[in-house]
Design an enzyme around this catalytic site. Structure first.
Site, PDB file in Angstrom:
ATOM      1  N   GLU A  48       0.814  -1.203   0.000  1.00 28.64           N
ATOM      2  CA  GLU A  48       0.000   0.000   0.000  1.00 28.64           C
ATOM      3  C   GLU A  48       0.853   1.260   0.000  1.00 28.64           C
ATOM      4  O   GLU A  48       1.952   1.278   0.565  1.00 28.64           O
ATOM      5  CB  GLU A  48      -0.926  -0.014   1.208  1.00 28.64           C
ATOM      6  CG  GLU A  48      -1.981  -1.087   1.066  1.00 28.64           C
ATOM      7  CD  GLU A  48      -2.782  -1.339   2.330  1.00 28.64           C
ATOM      8  OE1 GLU A  48      -3.874  -1.886   2.206  1.00 28.64           O
ATOM      9  OE2 GLU A  48      -2.314  -0.997   3.424  1.00 28.64           O
ATOM     10  N   CYS A  57       3.530   8.475   1.062  1.00 28.06           N
ATOM     11  CA  CYS A  57       4.121   7.577   2.051  1.00 28.06           C
ATOM     12  C   CYS A  57       4.312   6.241   1.330  1.00 28.06           C
ATOM     13  O   CYS A  57       3.331   5.573   0.991  1.00 28.06           O
ATOM     14  CB  CYS A  57       3.175   7.461   3.243  1.00 28.06           C
ATOM     15  SG  CYS A  57       3.721   6.285   4.486  1.00 28.06           S
ATOM     16  N   CYS A  60       7.022  -7.184   6.431  1.00 29.31           N
ATOM     17  CA  CYS A  60       8.172  -6.650   7.169  1.00 29.31           C
ATOM     18  C   CYS A  60       8.696  -7.705   8.130  1.00 29.31           C
ATOM     19  O   CYS A  60       7.935  -8.488   8.669  1.00 29.31           O
ATOM     20  CB  CYS A  60       7.739  -5.393   7.943  1.00 29.31           C
ATOM     21  SG  CYS A  60       9.118  -4.560   8.765  1.00 29.31           S
ATOM     22  N   CYS A 101       7.202  -5.398  14.904  1.00 26.51           N
ATOM     23  CA  CYS A 101       6.719  -4.480  15.938  1.00 26.51           C
ATOM     24  C   CYS A 101       5.289  -4.874  16.342  1.00 26.51           C
ATOM     25  O   CYS A 101       4.436  -5.094  15.483  1.00 26.51           O
ATOM     26  CB  CYS A 101       6.746  -3.034  15.434  1.00 26.51           C
ATOM     27  SG  CYS A 101       8.375  -2.521  14.875  1.00 26.51           S
ATOM     28  N   CYS A 161       1.952  -3.034  14.994  1.00 26.00           N
ATOM     29  CA  CYS A 161       1.872  -2.729  13.564  1.00 26.00           C
ATOM     30  C   CYS A 161       1.272  -3.890  12.774  1.00 26.00           C
ATOM     31  O   CYS A 161       1.699  -5.029  12.912  1.00 26.00           O
ATOM     32  CB  CYS A 161       3.275  -2.402  13.058  1.00 26.00           C
ATOM     33  SG  CYS A 161       3.408  -2.286  11.276  1.00 26.00           S
ATOM     34  N   GLY A 168       7.161  -2.069   5.502  1.00 28.75           N
ATOM     35  CA  GLY A 168       8.550  -2.499   5.417  1.00 28.75           C
ATOM     36  C   GLY A 168       9.509  -1.575   6.139  1.00 28.75           C
ATOM     37  O   GLY A 168       9.164  -0.450   6.517  1.00 28.75           O
ATOM     38  N   GLU A 169      10.708  -2.083   6.348  1.00 23.89           N
ATOM     39  CA  GLU A 169      11.798  -1.301   6.967  1.00 23.89           C
ATOM     40  C   GLU A 169      12.750  -0.905   5.840  1.00 23.89           C
ATOM     41  O   GLU A 169      13.453  -1.749   5.283  1.00 23.89           O
ATOM     42  CB  GLU A 169      12.493  -2.185   8.025  1.00 23.89           C
ATOM     43  CG  GLU A 169      13.865  -1.729   8.464  1.00 23.89           C
ATOM     44  CD  GLU A 169      13.932  -0.292   8.983  1.00 23.89           C
ATOM     45  OE1 GLU A 169      13.299   0.010   9.986  1.00 23.89           O
ATOM     46  OE2 GLU A 169      14.648   0.525   8.361  1.00 23.89           O
ATOM     47  N   SER A 189      12.213   6.708   7.332  1.00 21.96           N
ATOM     48  CA  SER A 189      11.899   6.323   8.711  1.00 21.96           C
ATOM     49  C   SER A 189      12.398   4.911   8.990  1.00 21.96           C
ATOM     50  O   SER A 189      12.189   4.008   8.177  1.00 21.96           O
ATOM     51  CB  SER A 189      10.380   6.392   8.894  1.00 21.96           C
ATOM     52  OG  SER A 189      10.018   5.837  10.129  1.00 21.96           O
ATOM     53  N   SER A 234      11.971   5.426  14.719  1.00 24.98           N
ATOM     54  CA  SER A 234      10.862   4.928  15.550  1.00 24.98           C
ATOM     55  C   SER A 234      11.417   4.605  16.926  1.00 24.98           C
ATOM     56  O   SER A 234      12.111   3.609  17.092  1.00 24.98           O
ATOM     57  CB  SER A 234      10.269   3.667  14.926  1.00 24.98           C
ATOM     58  OG  SER A 234       9.834   3.931  13.617  1.00 24.98           O
ATOM     59  N   LEU A 235      11.126   5.448  17.881  1.00 24.01           N
ATOM     60  CA  LEU A 235      11.723   5.287  19.217  1.00 24.01           C
ATOM     61  C   LEU A 235      10.751   4.539  20.150  1.00 24.01           C
ATOM     62  O   LEU A 235      11.050   3.449  20.611  1.00 24.01           O
ATOM     63  CB  LEU A 235      12.083   6.679  19.759  1.00 24.01           C
ATOM     64  CG  LEU A 235      13.146   6.757  20.835  1.00 24.01           C
ATOM     65  CD1 LEU A 235      13.678   8.169  20.994  1.00 24.01           C
ATOM     66  CD2 LEU A 235      12.702   6.256  22.189  1.00 24.01           C
ATOM     67  N   HIS A 236       9.623   5.150  20.403  1.00 25.43           N
ATOM     68  CA  HIS A 236       8.475   4.544  21.103  1.00 25.43           C
ATOM     69  C   HIS A 236       8.679   4.191  22.579  1.00 25.43           C
ATOM     70  O   HIS A 236       7.680   4.046  23.290  1.00 25.43           O
ATOM     71  CB  HIS A 236       7.941   3.321  20.353  1.00 25.43           C
ATOM     72  CG  HIS A 236       7.657   3.570  18.912  1.00 25.43           C
ATOM     73  ND1 HIS A 236       7.065   4.735  18.461  1.00 25.43           N
ATOM     74  CD2 HIS A 236       7.899   2.835  17.793  1.00 25.43           C
ATOM     75  CE1 HIS A 236       6.955   4.694  17.146  1.00 25.43           C
ATOM     76  NE2 HIS A 236       7.456   3.559  16.706  1.00 25.43           N
ATOM     77  N   HIS A 279      -3.307   3.932  16.870  1.00 28.63           N
ATOM     78  CA  HIS A 279      -4.543   3.497  16.230  1.00 28.63           C
ATOM     79  C   HIS A 279      -4.747   2.032  16.578  1.00 28.63           C
ATOM     80  O   HIS A 279      -3.932   1.205  16.193  1.00 28.63           O
ATOM     81  CB  HIS A 279      -4.450   3.654  14.711  1.00 28.63           C
ATOM     82  CG  HIS A 279      -4.032   5.029  14.322  1.00 28.63           C
ATOM     83  ND1 HIS A 279      -2.762   5.325  13.878  1.00 28.63           N
ATOM     84  CD2 HIS A 279      -4.711   6.192  14.365  1.00 28.63           C
ATOM     85  CE1 HIS A 279      -2.683   6.622  13.654  1.00 28.63           C
ATOM     86  NE2 HIS A 279      -3.837   7.171  13.935  1.00 28.63           N
ATOM     87  N   CYS A 284      -0.748   5.453  10.474  1.00 28.78           N
ATOM     88  CA  CYS A 284       0.478   4.762  10.893  1.00 28.78           C
ATOM     89  C   CYS A 284       0.185   3.421  11.514  1.00 28.78           C
ATOM     90  O   CYS A 284      -0.681   3.294  12.386  1.00 28.78           O
ATOM     91  CB  CYS A 284       1.185   5.601  11.960  1.00 28.78           C
ATOM     92  SG  CYS A 284       2.083   6.937  11.262  1.00 28.78           S
TER      93      CYS A 284
HETATM   94 FE1  SF4 Z   1       7.991  -3.050  10.088  1.00 27.97          FE
HETATM   95 FE2  SF4 Z   1       7.662  -0.435  10.506  1.00 27.97          FE
HETATM   96 FE3  SF4 Z   1       5.677  -2.156  11.063  1.00 27.97          FE
HETATM   97 FE4  SF4 Z   1       7.855  -2.152  12.607  1.00 27.97          FE
HETATM   98  S1  SF4 Z   1       6.371  -0.464  12.366  1.00 27.97           S
HETATM   99  S2  SF4 Z   1       6.818  -3.959  11.779  1.00 27.97           S
HETATM  100  S3  SF4 Z   1       9.443  -1.673  11.080  1.00 27.97           S
HETATM  101  S4  SF4 Z   1       6.526  -1.721   9.025  1.00 27.97           S
END
Ligand code: SF4
Length: 334
Positions: A90, A103, A110, A114, A117, A155-156, A187, A209-211, A285, A328
């Site tokens: 997407e 975006c 991925c 995380c 996600c 994806g990363e 990112s 991405s710290l979180h 979300h 996100c």
């Molecule tokens: Fe992958 Fe980003 Fe989702 Fe983490 S937040 S699983 S790095 S797509």
């Protein structure tokens, strides 16, 4: 199956034309047709001789992938679906006054896993090629009007380094799209080896991405904290200069009762001390089958004020496209 010309840089195009015995300047003409005039067929490259076009077409095609569907949010955000084999990736387009931000996705699924996600839940199903990443820029309806790009989709990006860097090279070169690197933000969760390369080689902005500032807590949200600890990531970033045009920001999704206390804000201030940066707070979300829930707005506001008072510019990112699962962490390729 024919190979794609799209996604190749000028050097590679020179090599390809040399294989067909064509003069080197043909490569620049092809780059022009691909990235400036944006044709979809080799036949449309009309300043190439007929025989040059025939030779190229025997093995190559332009290689753009069109979208197969789109959905529009009530706030104008659009989500596009691109099919890569059997699976979808997407792309989200976020309009904001005269800005159009794309975006983009860099992988099918991925590996990073995380917890918060939807993409992470799917697991990893492959890297996108530079042609497939560029197709997202070139095929969406707003293609001609795009002002900014964020590599924040599925994806990363630093796990698909060569394709992502090739895409950025094409976006920012004179012979390509001619964009300023200031229009692009990548990112990452902080994939250390390629992050160093990115910081050394690329002038685009960085978002991390710290979180959670605490290693054990972050590990429970992001399994990649183990190989790529946030303390190491921040230590690396602090070796670079962010006082000029290139900016670094930290993404912080706020989970109720998990990472939204005074203790967390204070630890963030300590972790980022001495670094010219921003923090973007993001309201979580809710995704299905997750016990994580969003922090209440007053808690977010207090957290934001605490960080701003400590001298770190902190904003709450407006949520866009939530009704069409384009916000996100919600991309699932459906
Ligand atoms: Fe992958 Fe980003 Fe989702 Fe983490 S937040 S699983 S790095 S797509």
């Amino acid at each position: 199956m024919k190979k794609a010309l799209l996604g190749h840089n000028l050097e590679e195009l020179k090599y390809i034309v040399s294989l067909f015995g064509l003069p080197s300047f043909t490569a620049k003409q092809i780059a022009d047709w691909l990235y400036k005039k944006r044709v979809k067929s080799i036949d449309d490259m009309t300043n190439l001789s007929k025989s040059a076009r025939e030779k190229l077409s025997s093995e190559y095609e332009v290689g753009r992938t069109g979208y197969s569907g789109k959905i529009i949010s009530t706030d104008g955000t659009k989500k596009y679906l691109f099919m890569i084999g059997e699976r979808g990736v997407e792309t989200v387009m976020i309009p904001d006054d005269d800005r159009y931000t794309i975006c983009v996705s860099s992988q099918v699924g991925c590996k990073m896993g995380c917890k918060f996600c939807m993409t992470g839940r799917q697991g990893f199903h492959g890297h996108l090629s530079a042609a497939q990443i560029l197709s997202q820029f070139m095929e969406i309806d707003e293609s001609a009007n795009l002002t900014n790009a964020v590599f924040m989709g599925m994806g990363e990006p630093l796990d698909n380094y060569s394709s992502v860097m090739k895409t950025i090279e094409i976006l920012t070169s004179d012979w390509g799209f001619g964009w300023s690197p200031k229009r692009i933000t990548l990112s990452t969760i902080g994939v250390l080896p390629t992050l160093k390369n990115y910081l050394d080689d690329c002038k685009c902005h960085l978002a991390v991405s710290l979180h959670d500032p605490f290693a054990d807590e972050r590990l429970s949200l992001m399994p990649m904290q183990k190989p790529f600890p946030i303390e190491e990531t921040v230590k690396l970033i602090k070796q670079y200069d962010f006082t000029g045009q290139r900016r670094v920001s930290f993404e912080y999704i706020m989970f109720s009762g998990i990472n939204d206390t005074k203790k967390h804000a204070d630890a963030l201030v300590r972790l980022l001390s001495g670094l010219e940066c921003r923090i973007n707070l993001i309201r979580f979300h809710k995704i299905p089958d997750s016990d994580l829930s969003p922090s209440p707005m007053p808690v977010i506001e207090t957290f934001k004020k605490r960080l701003n008072d400590a001298g770190i510019i902190t904003t709450l990112r407006a949520s866009r496209g939530e009704d069409v699962l384009a916000a996100c962490g919600m991309l699932a390729g459906k």
